[in-house]
Structure formats: C-alpha cells, structure tokens
Design an enzyme around this catalytic site. Structure first.
Site, PDB file in Angstrom:
ATOM      1  N   LYS A  15       0.932  -1.262  -0.152  1.00 34.44           N
ATOM      2  CA  LYS A  15       0.047  -0.050  -0.066  1.00 34.44           C
ATOM      3  C   LYS A  15       0.905   1.371   0.271  1.00 34.44           C
ATOM      4  O   LYS A  15       1.889   1.199   0.278  1.00 34.44           O
ATOM      5  CB  LYS A  15      -0.911  -0.043   1.290  1.00 34.44           C
ATOM      6  CG  LYS A  15      -0.013  -0.024   2.544  1.00 34.44           C
ATOM      7  CD  LYS A  15      -0.985  -0.143   3.800  1.00 34.44           C
ATOM      8  CE  LYS A  15      -0.144  -0.221   5.031  1.00 34.44           C
ATOM      9  NZ  LYS A  15      -1.104  -0.412   6.296  1.00 34.44           N
ATOM     10  N   TYR A  55      15.033  30.264   7.502  1.00 35.87           N
ATOM     11  CA  TYR A  55      13.912  31.202   7.950  1.00 35.87           C
ATOM     12  C   TYR A  55      13.727  31.461   9.583  1.00 35.87           C
ATOM     13  O   TYR A  55      13.951  30.379  10.164  1.00 35.87           O
ATOM     14  CB  TYR A  55      12.477  30.562   7.404  1.00 35.87           C
ATOM     15  CG  TYR A  55      12.374  30.597   5.947  1.00 35.87           C
ATOM     16  CD1 TYR A  55      12.536  31.958   5.408  1.00 35.87           C
ATOM     17  CD2 TYR A  55      12.368  29.836   5.240  1.00 35.87           C
ATOM     18  CE1 TYR A  55      12.379  32.071   3.848  1.00 35.87           C
ATOM     19  CE2 TYR A  55      11.770  29.621   3.948  1.00 35.87           C
ATOM     20  CZ  TYR A  55      12.051  30.896   3.308  1.00 35.87           C
ATOM     21  OH  TYR A  55      11.809  30.801   1.977  1.00 35.87           O
TER      22      TYR A  55
END
Ligand SMILES: *Cc1c(COP(=O)(O)O)cnc(C)c1O
Length: 389
Positions: free
Chosen positions: A46, A276
C-alpha cells in the site's frame, strides 16, 4: 556495496533520487518467507509500497517468494491488475464509494468488516461472479473490523451469501495493536479473540483457507501470530518495527537510499543567521552547504538536526528546513579537508548504512516520528531509481 555504487557508478542519477535496491527487497522477502513458513507471506505494498514504488517492489516481492499482495484501497489493487500482476491481492479499507464492481471483475479479494457485505453481494450478483472476501474481526485494535458482538451475524450472513454463490469467504483476519512491543499481553488477548472468531466462523459453516493476523512485528517476534498467512509491510523494505532492534539485528537490509548533490557551498562569518527565523547562528567563521531537499520532497520541517553525509562526514541540519532546501554547517576543519568546496558532492540523508550513512530511524528520531512515516512521505518530486532490477 550498493551505496558505494551510487557515487562511483558511471550511470548518472537524477539530481535528487530515492534509490531503491530491489536486491534488498528480495533479500528481505526471502528472510520473511523462511521465518513465516509454513505460513505464507503477503507483501504489503500500500501507499506506493511505503514510498518505494509499487510496481517494481510488487514484482520483486513475488519473485522472492511472496504469494500474496496487500493494499489498503481498491484503487491500489486495481493498479496492480492494470499491469498484469495476477497474484492474489487483498484490499481492506473501503468507503461507500469504493468500486466493488471493478474489484470483483478484477478478481481482487475484499476485506469485509460488516456494512460492505450487502454491497459486495449486490455487485457480485450483478456480474454473476463469486466475490472473494476476507472477514475482519476487531480483536482489540479498535479500528476497522467487526466487533465480537456483531460477529455471529456477520458470519451467518456471509454463509448465506456463500450458499447463493455470490461470495466465498477465503479468509478471516485481524490486525495487531502492540506487536512492536512483543511482551505486551494485549497480543495474547488478540490471539485468543481471533482464535475464538475463527471457531465461530467455522461453526457457521465457513471454511476460510487463510487465517491472518500478523504484521511485520508479529512475523519477526511472535510465531504464535503467524497462522496461515502473514502480512508484512515495513520489514520487506528492510526497516525495523522495534524501538530496540535495528535492521541489521533483524537480518534485514534497508532498501531506500535518499541522496542529492550539494548545491551551494560558501564561507560565512561568525553570527551568520541561517534559514527562516534565523534560529541558527554560526558560532565562528565557517562554511555552509546547501542541500536541495525540503519538506516538499517529504523531509519533515520539524527534523532540524537530521543527519546528512557528505564526503564521508555526517553533519546535522542547522536552522529550519524549508520547502526545497536545508543547510548543514561544515565547520572550518571539514572545509580544509574537502579542499575548499563541496559543490556537486553527493549528500546522502539515509541509506542501508554500508557507507556509514545514517538510517531512516535517525531521521525519524529527528522528526519525532517513526521510520514508516519518513519513507512513506518522500514525495513524488523525488524520482525513484531502481538498482538490481
Ligand atoms: C499496513 C498494514 C499491514 C502491514 O504492517 P507493517 O507493520 O508495515 O508490517 C498489515 N496489515 C494491515 C491491515 C495493514 O493496514
């Protein structure tokens, strides 16, 4: 061996790549097949094979002895059939919009916890086919699966549907909650609840050929969870489900290496702010290297401190991880050692460890998460490249 080939190979890799070693997948599958025997192995593929790429992984797993494939969604199962993979495939997580018609037409086995049964029966009757189903009992996890209270009704209804020819109950299954902590008693309780549910199903006249309960942790640590079939995901990718055991401890080989090239390298003064927020400031004049992977590539933004290996040295990420990039501080000594610049040098975030690179687990620790989440979230922007196809 495999990752040494990364830097010395004459074949050019994409500038950012998740390199998937299919020989490692085959090795892991063979190990698990042996460990699980006489139970059979379902390779759980999956979520694009936990980020590794579903089609190459599914093929490698089947080559190495997996006899079943497992996915969550019907759409994931249909994608396997679309490329002519004919092995039994089970899909177990549905909504009222799941395409049971297409699943039945494609001979996909369907997990069924209750409400799905009348819809599966209707879809099967419409195409005059017999749907293959696996009834799921909630043996304690508290997610999908039929409650023990409703189980008698479900198995009786399933038996009625069998008698009309619309379904055949191929399997009975359940999912473990705490098998990554092998000594917990809840696993014993789940085994007992599961065994009871199977007995009730048999009393109702059902003859399931596969009883399945174990995930990777169950396969690796609890033989009493193996029954007829085990569903292994994480371990086939070479990763450990246990906090206190590494892949190597388990005889597994991590299949994914995440690498790129250093894109900028420059000298900066003391007290240079980085990324940042300027949360990191250089403690001395130093050299910074820019690594062109960020959270849009699936590197968790929270994982400042995560390890990046360049020219045989591992450096922690400093400052905030941005959308596309992150920074490592090489320090003065490293700069001298590298002869001035590392622009274009290979930067490895994680891999099997053969070259001293970090593990997926170290990135998971930096991000406060588990190895499952790190590999599964590597985004489509990072090309997957296959080795030992
Ligand atoms: C994902 C999943 C698995 C595989 O779990 P691993 O811990 O990766 O081995 C098995 N069974 C079900 C129902 C799952 O959802």
């Amino acid at each position: 061996m495999k990752s040494a080939a990364l830097s010395t190979s004459t074949e050019r890799l994409p500038e950012r790549a998740a390199v998937i070693d299919l020989a490692a997948i085959r090795h892991n599958v063979r190990q698990l097949v042996q460990l699980a025997a006489p139970a059979r192995l379902m390779a759980v593929v999956k979520a694009d094979a936990y980020g590794h790429g579903v089609l190459p992984v599914a093929r490698a797993a089947l080559e190495a002895g997996a006899q079943w494939l497992g996915v969550a969604h019907v759409s994931e199962a249909l994608a396997l059939r679309a490329v002519s993979i004919h092995a039994p495939v089970l899909a177990w997580l549905h909504t009222t919009d799941s395409d049971f018609h297409a699943a039945i037409a494609a001979d996909i086995d369907l997990g069924c916890s209750g409400w799905e049964l009348p819809r599966i029966v209707a879809a099967a009757q419409q195409q005059r086919k017999t749907a293959r189903i696996h009834l799921k009992i909630d043996s304690g996890l508290g997610r999908n699966g039929c409650t023990p209270e409703d189980w008698a009704d479900l198995v009786n209804s399933a038996r009625q549907a069998e008698l009309t020819g619309s379904v055949t109950v191929v399997g009975i299954f359940s999912h473990l909650a705490v098998a990554d902590e092998p000594s917990r008693v809840e696993t014993d309780e789940q085994i007992a609840a599961f065994t009871m549910a199977v007995a009730r199903a048999q009393q109702a006249g059902l003859r399931p050929v596969v009883r399945h309960l174990a995930n990777s942790a169950g396969v690796l640590s609890r033989p009493d969870t193996h029954f007829d079939l085990v569903r292994a995901g994480l371990a086939i990718y070479g990763l450990s489900p246990f906090a206190d055991q590494t892949s190597t401890d388990l005889g597994l080989r991590p299949a994914m290496t995440l690498r790129t090239l250093v894109s900028v390298c420059k000298d900066v003064p003391v007290d240079q702010g980085v990324s940042y927020g300027l949360n990191y400031r250089t403690a001395a004049p130093t050299t910074l290297a820019l690594i062109p992977l960020g959270y849009a590539d699936g590197i968790p933004r929270i994982a400042t401190g995560g390890p990046v290996r360049v020219n045989g040295v591992t450096y922690p990420v400093v400052g905030r991880i941005a959308m596309d990039q992150m920074v490592i501080d090489l320090g003065e000594a490293a700069l001298v050692a590298s002869g001035g610049s590392v622009i274009g040098a290979e930067a490895v975030l994680f891999g099997p460890g053969d070259d001293g690179e970090a593990s997926v687990d170290e990135w998971a620790a930096a991000a406060g998460t588990i190895n499952y989440e790190v590999v599964t979230r590597i985004s489509p922007r990072v090309p997957r490249v296959y080795r030992n196809v």
